[in-house]
Design a protein around this motif. Structure first.
Motif, mmCIF file in Angstrom:
data_model
loop_
_atom_site.group_PDB
_atom_site.id
_atom_site.type_symbol
_atom_site.label_atom_id
_atom_site.label_comp_id
_atom_site.label_asym_id
_atom_site.label_seq_id
_atom_site.Cartn_x
_atom_site.Cartn_y
_atom_site.Cartn_z
ATOM 1 N N PHE A 36 0.869 -1.176 0.000
ATOM 2 C CA PHE A 36 0.000 0.000 0.000
ATOM 3 C C PHE A 36 0.901 1.219 0.000
ATOM 4 C CE2 PHE A 36 -2.939 -3.085 1.953
ATOM 5 C CZ PHE A 36 -4.014 -2.919 1.105
ATOM 6 N N GLY A 37 0.994 1.859 -1.139
ATOM 7 C CA GLY A 37 1.911 2.991 -1.239
ATOM 8 C C GLY A 37 3.344 2.501 -1.061
ATOM 9 N N ARG A 38 4.012 3.003 -0.047
ATOM 10 C CA ARG A 38 5.388 2.598 0.217
ATOM 11 C C ARG A 38 5.488 1.500 1.270
ATOM 12 N NH1 ARG A 38 8.590 7.952 1.350
ATOM 13 N NH2 ARG A 38 10.321 6.490 1.318
ATOM 14 N N ARG A 39 4.351 1.159 1.886
ATOM 15 C CA ARG A 39 4.355 0.166 2.975
ATOM 16 C C ARG A 39 4.137 -1.242 2.453
ATOM 17 N NH1 ARG A 39 0.873 1.191 8.029
ATOM 18 N NH2 ARG A 39 2.383 -0.305 8.784
ATOM 19 N N HIS A 40 4.869 -2.168 3.009
ATOM 20 C CA HIS A 40 4.653 -3.591 2.757
ATOM 21 C C HIS A 40 4.012 -4.159 4.016
ATOM 22 C CE1 HIS A 40 6.887 -4.178 -0.996
ATOM 23 N NE2 HIS A 40 7.607 -3.158 -0.559
#
Length: 55
Positions: A36-40
Motif C-alpha cells: 500500500f503505497g510505500r508500505r509492505h
C-alpha cells in the motif's frame, strides 16, 4: 474483528523474530505481502500457514 494484514515490525514481534528474518521469509515466499503505497504489509493468513507448517 481480526486484522487482515500487519506491519513487518508487528509480525517480527508476534513471531519472536528479527526484521531481517521476516524479510528472508518474504523473499523465500513463505510470507505473503501486499503493498500500500510505500508500505509492505504481511497477510496474517500467511503467518498462520507458516506456523501450521512448523507443527
Amino acid at each position: 474483528m481480526e486484522p487482515v494484514t500487519i506491519s513487518i515490525t508487528a509480525a517480527a514481534k508476534a513471531l519472536g523474530l528479527g526484521r531481517t528474518s521476516i524479510y528472508v521469509l518474504i523473499k523465500e515466499g513463505r510470507l505473503e505481502t501486499v503493498k500500500f503505497g510505500r508500505r509492505h504489509l504481511i497477510k496474517t493468513a500467511s503467518i498462520r500457514r507458516l506456523i501450521d507448517s512448523q507443527e
